[in-house]
Every structure is written in C-alpha cells, then in structure tokens.
Design a protein around this motif. Structure first.
Motif, PDB file in Angstrom:
ATOM      1  N   ARG A 132       4.459 -19.072  67.448  1.00 50.23           N
ATOM      2  CA  ARG A 132       3.836 -19.233  66.139  1.00 50.23           C
ATOM      3  C   ARG A 132       2.849 -20.650  66.518  1.00 50.23           C
ATOM      4  O   ARG A 132       1.831 -20.559  65.840  1.00 50.23           O
ATOM      5  N   ALA A 133       3.403 -21.594  67.101  1.00 47.51           N
ATOM      6  CA  ALA A 133       2.809 -22.791  67.154  1.00 47.51           C
ATOM      7  C   ALA A 133       1.463 -22.684  67.812  1.00 47.51           C
ATOM      8  O   ALA A 133       0.372 -22.949  67.643  1.00 47.51           O
ATOM      9  N   ASN A 134       1.643 -21.808  69.019  1.00 47.51           N
ATOM     10  CA  ASN A 134       0.507 -21.678  69.890  1.00 47.51           C
ATOM     11  C   ASN A 134      -0.699 -20.619  69.010  1.00 47.51           C
ATOM     12  O   ASN A 134      -1.841 -20.847  69.255  1.00 47.51           O
ATOM     13  N   SER A 145      -4.591 -16.206  63.668  1.00 50.41           N
ATOM     14  CA  SER A 145      -3.158 -16.592  63.904  1.00 50.41           C
ATOM     15  C   SER A 145      -2.408 -15.267  64.120  1.00 50.41           C
ATOM     16  O   SER A 145      -1.537 -15.274  64.889  1.00 50.41           O
ATOM     17  N   TYR A 178      -0.370 -14.037  67.175  1.00 55.10           N
ATOM     18  CA  TYR A 178       0.997 -13.778  67.201  1.00 55.10           C
ATOM     19  C   TYR A 178       1.548 -12.429  67.339  1.00 55.10           C
ATOM     20  O   TYR A 178       2.476 -12.324  68.148  1.00 55.10           O
ATOM     21  N   LEU A 187       1.872 -14.538  71.322  1.00 54.22           N
ATOM     22  CA  LEU A 187       2.211 -15.884  71.420  1.00 54.22           C
ATOM     23  C   LEU A 187       3.108 -16.383  70.434  1.00 54.22           C
ATOM     24  O   LEU A 187       3.553 -15.983  69.527  1.00 54.22           O
TER      25      LEU A 187
END
Lengths: 538, 104
Positions: free
Chosen positions: B43-45, B33, B37, B41
C-alpha cells in the motif's frame, strides 16, 4: 495570431512568466543560498565557529544524559544531534508532547561547554523556510504558493523549448557585445537551455518532496477502507488534524509512529551500547541522531537515525531500542518506492558530503536566477519600445517590481546579514525579539527598495528605470563590503584568519560577498555611464 | 470595455482550466495507486508511486490544456478523463477491498 502549438505555447510562456517570475526568483534565490545555509549560519552565529578535531569521542551516557536529566527530567522527549563537519556542535533539545524540540542547548563537542545561544534565526531558520514556504506556514499557504509557482516553472521550461525556433543554433550563440535586447535574449536562451535538466530536476523534486501537501488525498483509496475514524491530533501545521488513514500511511511509508508511555518510572540503559549496536549494521560513526522518547518512563524507547553524508538519499531509516534494557525492538527500513522518493528528495535536500557538487548546485541556482531575471528584462524591453501610451503604466509598474525583485531581494538579504551583525545581543526592540528583528529588517529593506524603484520608474524622464538599477546596485555593493567589514570588526575573523585557522564556512561567505560587491559595483558603474551618455545625447 | 471583459474571461477560463487539470490529476492518482496495489506493490509503495507520478500527470495535462485552443474540446477531454479515472478507480476499489479488509 494563428492558433498553432507554437503561438499557444508562446502565450503560455509570456503570461506564466510575467505572473510567476518574481515569485520564482525569490524561490530560486533563497534556494541557492540554502545550499550553503549551514555555512551562513556559522557566519551569523560566531559562537558556533568551531573546528571539529575528531579526537574527542562524546559519551552520551556519561556526558549528555546527566545534562538532560538535570534540565528536563519530565520532558516528553530528549533529542541529541551529534556534531558534523557542517554543524560542528552538539545540539540537545527537549520539550513537551506538543513541542518536542521546544528548548535547545548547544555544546562545544571538545569541552562540553555550553555555547551562548546566537539569538538569530540564521539562514537555516529564515532563508530556507523562505525558499519552501515563503515563511507563510498557516494552513500550508506558503507551500501551496510555492507549489503553484513550481508547476508554472515546469510549464515555462517546456513551453520555452517549444517556442524556440533555432534551439540548437542559439545554444552555441552568445552575443554579449551587441545591443542589450540581443545579448539579454542570448543569455536567457543559453541559461535556460543549458541547464534545463537541472531546472526540471530541482523543480520536480521540490514538488515531489511535499506530495502530501499537494495531493493530501492520495492515500485515501488504499487506507480509508481499513482506517476509518475521527481526527486524531491538531497542531499549528495541521489545524484540521490527522485522520487515522493518514496516520497509518505515514507509519507504513515513513515509519512515523509514537509509542505511549506507561506513566510509571523506569531506568535508562546504556545509549552508547545501543549506538555501538546500530553502527555494527550501519558502519562506524553512522549515527547522528538520538531521540529518547518518554525518558525515565517504564516504556521509554530510544530511536537512532543515521546520517546521509555518503549517499544521495536522505535516510529515514531508524532503529528503536527499549530504553529500560537496551534491546532492539523495531527497525524501520523504507519500502522500495519510498527509497526512490528519498533519492529524489536527497537530490533536492543536498545533505550528502560533496563540496564540488554543492558549489555546482549553488552556481546552477544562481544561473536559474539569471534566467528568470533576463526573461523579465526581455518582456520589459520588448514592451518599452512598442507600448502605447496607455500601456506604459503597466510597463512602469512591472519595471518597479522587477527592480525590487532582483536587486531589492539581494539588498534585503544583505540587510538581514548586517542586522545580524549589529543588533545588540538579547536585544528587544518594541517588544520584538532580536531574531525576529533581523527578519523585519529584511522586509524593511525590501519594501524600501520597492518604494525607491517606484519613485524613479514613475518619473516622466526617459530611461528613469536605469537610475533605479544603478543606485540599487551601488547600495548592494556597499552592503556586501559592509557585511565583510562588520564580520571582521565584530569577531576579528578577517579573511586571513578564516583561511588559516581554518574556518572555511566563514571564509566562503566572505569571499562570495566580496565577489558580489565587485560584480554589483561593476554593473552599477556601467549603468551609470550609460545614463550619463544618454543624458548627454538627449 | 470589451477588451477588459475579454481579459477577465481569459483569466477566469485559465484558472478554471488549472483547477480542472488538478481535479483530473487527483482522480488519476487514485486510479494509479489502486492499479499499482493490484499489480503487487504494498500500500505504501503504491501510494508513493501514484503521488510522484501525479506531478507528471499534472504537468502533461496543463501543457496539453494550454496548447489546445478549442474550449469545448478542453472541457470534454478533461471531463472524460475525470469520469474514466473515477469509474476505473471505483471498479478497482471493489477488487481490492476484500484483499485490504481481509488482511487486517
């Protein structure tokens, strides 16, 4: 035994199979039935057997809001679910902040007459939860058990392919009329190999849907920094509450947020106008879900969602309107990766409108059940012939568990459907509500099947397990017929009526029951003949 | 009796292996993640991508762990993977913190 990759995978396949097969069978069986859960609901809730004419256009402002105003003017939220082909009635829900859908009213979309509540959980209220959480909701225990079994399934699929020496040859080999061991293994191989992509898809997507349960800390590295703080809210599903970081993640990823009320009175603008506005963007007839948060409050808002009939993805997009003036103020569209997640979830949820694919999912699910059951039969057959006296005890118990898992679960499902037909309306038995009684009948039949299997498999008589099989299969056949006849006698909807009226959901359930009755009777007869032959020879 | 002890040891070591694979996967999800980021991307993605990949990581790790018969190698590799992911996540967090806190 040599420590080769194949031998290690063989061990994994054997023991993971023995450990998870019974559980996986339950999950696959309930999942296969859930493909037609709404159709089973129509069968179990006769009052909802409506044919959508599509002529009557319901006005939410003039026809539905007055009902909700009279029933629950101070509710935390009103929810309106518009009718569709599979759910042909209007559902109105209202409730408090803790249980926003606490109360429900169902209406006939043509007459707007209230439909008498079915007082039944139906398949969508029991079989579907059994599929994804085994109805064990506390602390997500059931979801975790299903998740562990699903991960085991993924390992079983790959290890099964690795241990297969002649996978290509066996794919084209089905020796049905050889010995039981040979034909059983051929069916296991064929059903396993041919549908491996489907099993991987359905298992992996099932896990991915519940990612927040299985990896509850996944959002922390990116959200805990900006959203530190205390527990926000506790409820039955989240007894430890939701942290601000999780709340922020759910808001950004899934658009989940709640707006606080002003606690002063306000007017409600035209919801029909809001729907017309939303359908300009989404297409005519797209809106199926309307939620009015804090109705009659100055800060009330209306959320509209669109259906997922024409797409694989299960839409989570919404539009929000200020209830007081009807102006849009918030539109949520899922981010790109969330859309991919929605697509994967959609392949599992199967909410799109495609009857051929729905039947194929159902048949593929049942094929998965056959693969799991034949895997268990193979393990049992191999051990029965070579097990030492001391190990026979394990085989006997595993035999009983297999019988209860396969035929017992089928009998339990039929018991659940028959209880639905014969329990009196609004009945309470020893203080237990009718819908809960149906569930108890399910578990009672299942336990009876297990006890019957134990009583026969523990006998010293050779091949005693076969007696348990044919007897339980005969009972299943009888229960299938009884279910069809009960539906006929209680509602008057026999096959000719359901096919001509038309009530395809009810006709489909009845026809599947009749096919099931024939298959169970045929299998029972063959096994009984085998038992007789064995007795005469021995 | 020795056969029972052996069975008990096998069950315990299998359970330990599953838990170790899960913990290692959690760390790799955190790292993925952060890297997603950093790669641009939202945060949610980034979290959704990492969570979805997590199931594939867990699947592969479990298959590898049960295919490997040398216990020491199982322990060392899983511990190494866990440490590597933890260290890299820590470093990545240092890099993304200014961007995250600055944007709020």
């Amino acid at each position: 035994m040599k420590n080769t990759l194949r031998s290690r995978m063989s061990l994994l396949h054997t023991w993971a199979g023995v450990l998870f097969s019974a559980l996986l069978f339950v999950i696959f069986w309930a999942g296969s039935l859930s493909v037609f859960d709404k159709e089973m609901d129509r069968w179990m809730m006769p009052a909802t057997r409506l044919s959508l004419t599509g002529d009557a256009k319901v006005s939410i402002d003039k026809q539905l809001v007055p009902i909700l105003q009279s029933k629950a003017p101070h509710a935390a939220a009103w929810t309106i679910i518009l009718p569709s082909e599979r759910v042909p009635y209007i559902a109105l829900n209202y409730g408090s902040e803790e249980a926003r859908k606490g109360q429900r009213i169902w209406l006939n979309p043509d007459t707007l007459q209230e439909i008498t509540p079915a007082d039944s959980k139906g398949a969508s209220g029991f079989i579907y939860p059994l599929h994804h959480n085994l109805t064990l909701r506390f602390n997500h225990i059931g979801t975790w058990i299903v998740g562990i079994a699903s991960t085991g399934m993924l390992c079983l699929l790959i290890s099964g392919i690795i241990i297969h020496r002649k996978i290509f040859t066996d794919f084209f080999t089905l020796r049905l009329f050889r010995s039981f061991g040979r034909s059983n293994l051929d069916i296991h191989n064929l059903t396993g190999v041919a549908l491996t992509p489907f099993y991987i898809l359905i298992t992996l997507s099932g896990l991915i849907i519940a990612f927040s349960t299985y990896f509850p800390n996944a959002h922390l590295p990116l959200y805990a920094i900006t959203s530190p703080g205390h527990v926000l809210k506790k409820d039955h599903a989240r007894p430890h509450g939701v942290l601000p970081a999780e709340r922020q993640f759910l808001k950004e990823a899934l658009g989940r947020e709640r707006h606080k009320p002003a606690k002063s009175s306000g007017q409600l603008a035209s919801i029909d106008q809001m729907i017309a506005d939303a359908e300009q963007a989404w297409g005519p007839g797209a809106v199926y879900f309307v939620r009015i948060n804090h109705p009659n409050d100055a800060k009330s808002n209306v959320m509209l969602r669109r259906h997922s009939h024409a797409t694989v993805s299960k839409h989570i997009d919404y539009k929000r309107y200020r209830a007081t003036d009807g102006n849009p103020f918030n539109t949520f569209e899922a981010p790109a990766v969330v859309k991919a997640w929605n697509f994967i979830a959609g392949m599992h949820y199967l909410q799109f409108k495609h009857w051929t694919l729905r039947w194929l999912y159902f048949l593929a699910g049942l094929t998965g059940c056959a693969m799991i059951a034949t895997g268990l039969f193979f393990w049992l057959n191999a051990r029965r012939s070579k097990a030492a006296r001391s190990e026979q005890k394990h085989v006997v118990w595993m035999d009983a568990i297999t019988i209860a898992t396969v035929s017992g679960l089928m009998a339990a499902t039929l018991g659940f459907m028959l209880a639905n037909q014969w329990l009196p309306a609004q009945a309470r038995i020893m203080g237990i509500a009718r819908d809960q009684c149906e569930v108890y009948v399910f578990y009672l039949v299942w336990m009876t099947s297990l006890l019957h299997a134990i009583s026969l498999t523990t006998q010293r008589q050779d091949k005693a397990y076969l007696h348990a099989w044919w007897q339980q299969l005969a009972v299943i056949s009888g229960l299938c017929i009884a279910a069809v006849l009960s539906n006929w006698s209680n509602t008057g909807h026999h096959l000719y009526v359901t096919l001509t009226r038309p009530l395809p959901a009810v006709a489909g359930v009845d026809m599947v029951l009749m096919v099931g009755a024939w298959m169970a009777w045929h299998a029972s007869r063959r096994l009984r003949a085998h038992c007789r032959l064995h007795r005469q020879q021995g | 009796m020795s056969a029972r002890i052996q069975t008990f040891k096998t069950i315990l070591s299998s359970l330990a292996l599953c838990v170790a694979c899960y913990w290692t996967t959690e760390q790799w999800i955190a790292l993925t993640s952060c890297l997603a980021y950093l790669a641009g991307l939202s945060r949610a993605n980034a979290v959704m991508l990492a969570a979805m990949l997590g199931f594939v990581y867990l699947w592969l790790l479990l298959l590898w762990a049960f295919a490997e018969h040398r216990v020491r190698r199982q322990c060392m590799t899983l511990a190494g993977l866990w440490l590597l992911a933890t260290g890299l996540t820590w470093a990545a967090t240092l890099m993304i913190t200014p961007a995250l806190t600055g944007s709020r």
